[in-house]
Design a protein around this motif. Sequence first.
Motif, mmCIF file in Angstrom:
data_model
loop_
_atom_site.group_PDB
_atom_site.id
_atom_site.type_symbol
_atom_site.label_atom_id
_atom_site.label_comp_id
_atom_site.label_asym_id
_atom_site.label_seq_id
_atom_site.Cartn_x
_atom_site.Cartn_y
_atom_site.Cartn_z
ATOM 1 N N TRP A 9 -8.387 -3.360 -2.703
ATOM 2 C CA TRP A 9 -7.011 -3.628 -3.160
ATOM 3 C C TRP A 9 -7.005 -4.411 -4.465
ATOM 4 O O TRP A 9 -6.166 -4.158 -5.341
ATOM 5 C CB TRP A 9 -6.244 -4.362 -2.054
ATOM 6 N N TRP A 23 2.385 4.258 -4.727
ATOM 7 C CA TRP A 23 3.456 3.652 -3.931
ATOM 8 C C TRP A 23 4.552 3.012 -4.778
ATOM 9 O O TRP A 23 5.573 2.573 -4.256
ATOM 10 C CB TRP A 23 2.877 2.609 -2.983
ATOM 11 N N GLY A 49 2.658 -7.739 2.259
ATOM 12 C CA GLY A 49 1.930 -6.812 1.390
ATOM 13 C C GLY A 49 2.807 -6.424 0.216
ATOM 14 O O GLY A 49 2.909 -5.260 -0.156
ATOM 15 N N GLU A 71 0.643 -11.444 0.397
ATOM 16 C CA GLU A 71 -0.122 -10.366 -0.254
ATOM 17 C C GLU A 71 -1.607 -10.705 -0.224
ATOM 18 O O GLU A 71 -2.005 -11.824 -0.505
ATOM 19 C CB GLU A 71 0.393 -10.200 -1.698
ATOM 20 N N LEU A 72 -2.390 -9.681 0.103
ATOM 21 C CA LEU A 72 -3.832 -9.852 0.227
ATOM 22 C C LEU A 72 -4.509 -10.222 -1.091
ATOM 23 O O LEU A 72 -5.502 -10.957 -1.102
ATOM 24 C CB LEU A 72 -4.402 -8.528 0.743
ATOM 25 N N THR A 73 -4.006 -9.700 -2.197
ATOM 26 C CA THR A 73 -4.767 -9.804 -3.450
ATOM 27 C C THR A 73 -4.261 -10.906 -4.374
ATOM 28 O O THR A 73 -3.051 -11.118 -4.529
ATOM 29 C CB THR A 73 -4.717 -8.477 -4.244
ATOM 30 N N GLY A 96 -3.444 -13.735 1.148
ATOM 31 C CA GLY A 96 -4.355 -13.582 2.277
ATOM 32 C C GLY A 96 -3.873 -12.462 3.189
ATOM 33 O O GLY A 96 -2.947 -11.707 2.856
ATOM 34 N N LYS A 99 -1.981 -10.764 8.798
ATOM 35 C CA LYS A 99 -2.218 -11.010 10.231
ATOM 36 C C LYS A 99 -2.493 -12.494 10.492
ATOM 37 O O LYS A 99 -2.354 -12.968 11.608
ATOM 38 C CB LYS A 99 -3.402 -10.165 10.747
ATOM 39 N N ARG A 113 6.704 -2.556 3.569
ATOM 40 C CA ARG A 113 6.672 -1.153 3.129
ATOM 41 C C ARG A 113 5.228 -0.794 2.827
ATOM 42 O O ARG A 113 4.600 -1.374 1.944
ATOM 43 C CB ARG A 113 7.545 -0.936 1.890
HETATM 44 C C1 SAM Z 1 0.587 0.654 -0.509
HETATM 45 S S1 SAM Z 1 0.709 -0.950 -1.140
HETATM 46 C C2 SAM Z 1 2.457 -1.305 -0.956
HETATM 47 C C3 SAM Z 1 2.915 -2.439 -1.831
HETATM 48 C C4 SAM Z 1 4.394 -2.828 -1.672
HETATM 49 N N1 SAM Z 1 4.708 -3.133 -0.295
HETATM 50 C C5 SAM Z 1 5.295 -1.761 -2.192
HETATM 51 O O1 SAM Z 1 6.027 -1.143 -1.421
HETATM 52 O O2 SAM Z 1 5.272 -1.566 -3.412
HETATM 53 C C6 SAM Z 1 -0.036 -1.926 0.156
HETATM 54 C C7 SAM Z 1 -0.074 -3.397 -0.177
HETATM 55 O O3 SAM Z 1 -0.468 -4.139 0.962
HETATM 56 C C8 SAM Z 1 -1.464 -5.076 0.604
HETATM 57 N N2 SAM Z 1 -2.223 -5.308 1.839
HETATM 58 C C9 SAM Z 1 -3.050 -4.440 2.477
HETATM 59 N N3 SAM Z 1 -3.490 -4.973 3.622
HETATM 60 C C10 SAM Z 1 -2.933 -6.213 3.721
HETATM 61 C C11 SAM Z 1 -3.009 -7.259 4.671
HETATM 62 N N4 SAM Z 1 -3.758 -7.136 5.776
HETATM 63 N N5 SAM Z 1 -2.325 -8.399 4.441
HETATM 64 C C12 SAM Z 1 -1.565 -8.529 3.319
HETATM 65 N N6 SAM Z 1 -1.431 -7.568 2.392
HETATM 66 C C13 SAM Z 1 -2.115 -6.420 2.586
HETATM 67 C C14 SAM Z 1 -2.222 -4.424 -0.523
HETATM 68 O O4 SAM Z 1 -2.920 -5.330 -1.317
HETATM 69 C C15 SAM Z 1 -1.062 -3.761 -1.269
HETATM 70 O O5 SAM Z 1 -0.434 -4.668 -2.135
#
Ligand code: SAM
Length: 208
Positions: A9, A23, A49, A71-73, A96, A99, A113
Motif C-alpha cells: 500500500w 479506486w 482506510g 489509514e495504514l500508510t 496503522g 483492526k 469504502r
Molecule cells: C482501495 S483503497 C480505498 C481508499 C479510500 N477508502 C477511497 O475510497 O478512496 C484501500 C485503502 O485502505 C488502506 N488499508 C488497507 N488495509 C488497511 C487496514 N488494515 N487498516 C487501515 N487501512 C488499510 C490502504 O492503504 C488504502 O488506502
Amino acid sequence: MTDSLKSHWEGRYSDNADSALSWTESDPFISREWVTNSTSPDQHIVDIGAGRSKLLGQLLDAGFTQLTHVELTEAASNDMRATLGEKSALVNWYVGDAKCWRTDLPVQVWHDRAVFHFLTKPNDRKAYIAAVDVNLAANGTVIIATFHLTGPQKCSGLPVQQYDAQALLETFNSLSQWDWRLDDELVHQHLTPGGNSQIFQYAKLTRL
Ligand SMILES: C[S@@+](CC[C@H](N)C(=O)[O-])C[C@H]1O[C@@H](n2cnc3c(N)ncnc32)[C@H](O)[C@@H]1O
C-alpha cells in the motif's frame, strides 16, 4: 497485517498519482450524502482506510468537527495532511491497521469504502468487526462499500471478498457482539480514472 501488505500500500501511494489508482473518485458523493444524512456535524465520523479520499475534506467544509482519518500508510496520510494544510489540525490521525485502532470518543458513523473487502480470512474479519464493536456508539452507523458479487475479484492486485447487502448484514450479525439492521443499500457502478467499470455494493448498517 504483514509487512509486505503494508509495503504494497505504501508503494501504491508513493509511486502513483490519484489518476493512476483505480479506486479514486473525483467526488465521493454517495459517501458524503450517506454520512451527512446519517448524523449531525458535531458527531464523531471515522473514515477507515481513508487514503487520499476527498471525503473528510468535504465533511470539514460542511462543518463537521469530529473527524478521524484511519489509514495504514504514512504515504497517503502525509499526502492528506499536506492537501488539507492548516485544516489538517482539525482532524484526528491514526496511521496503522484499522483492526487495532481504539478510540475513547465513541464513533457515530464508521465509513469504509473498499477496505473491508480485502479481509478474505475469517479471523481478519472477526478482528475488524471487534474494532467496530468497541469503537462505535450504541446507536451508531456503519457505512460500508465493497465490491459487489458481480464486481471485480481483485482490487489493487489483491484478492477481495465480494458481497451483496444481505451478505454484509449477515457477516456483521454473525461476527459482532451486537445486532445489526440494514437501513439502506445501493449497487453502484464506479468508473475508474482509466475508464473501467467496477460494481460496488454500498450498505448502511445500524447497530441495534
Ligand atoms: C482501495 S483503497 C480505498 C481508499 C479510500 N477508502 C477511497 O475510497 O478512496 C484501500 C485503502 O485502505 C488502506 N488499508 C488497507 N488495509 C488497511 C487496514 N488494515 N487498516 C487501515 N487501512 C488499510 C490502504 O492503504 C488504502 O488506502
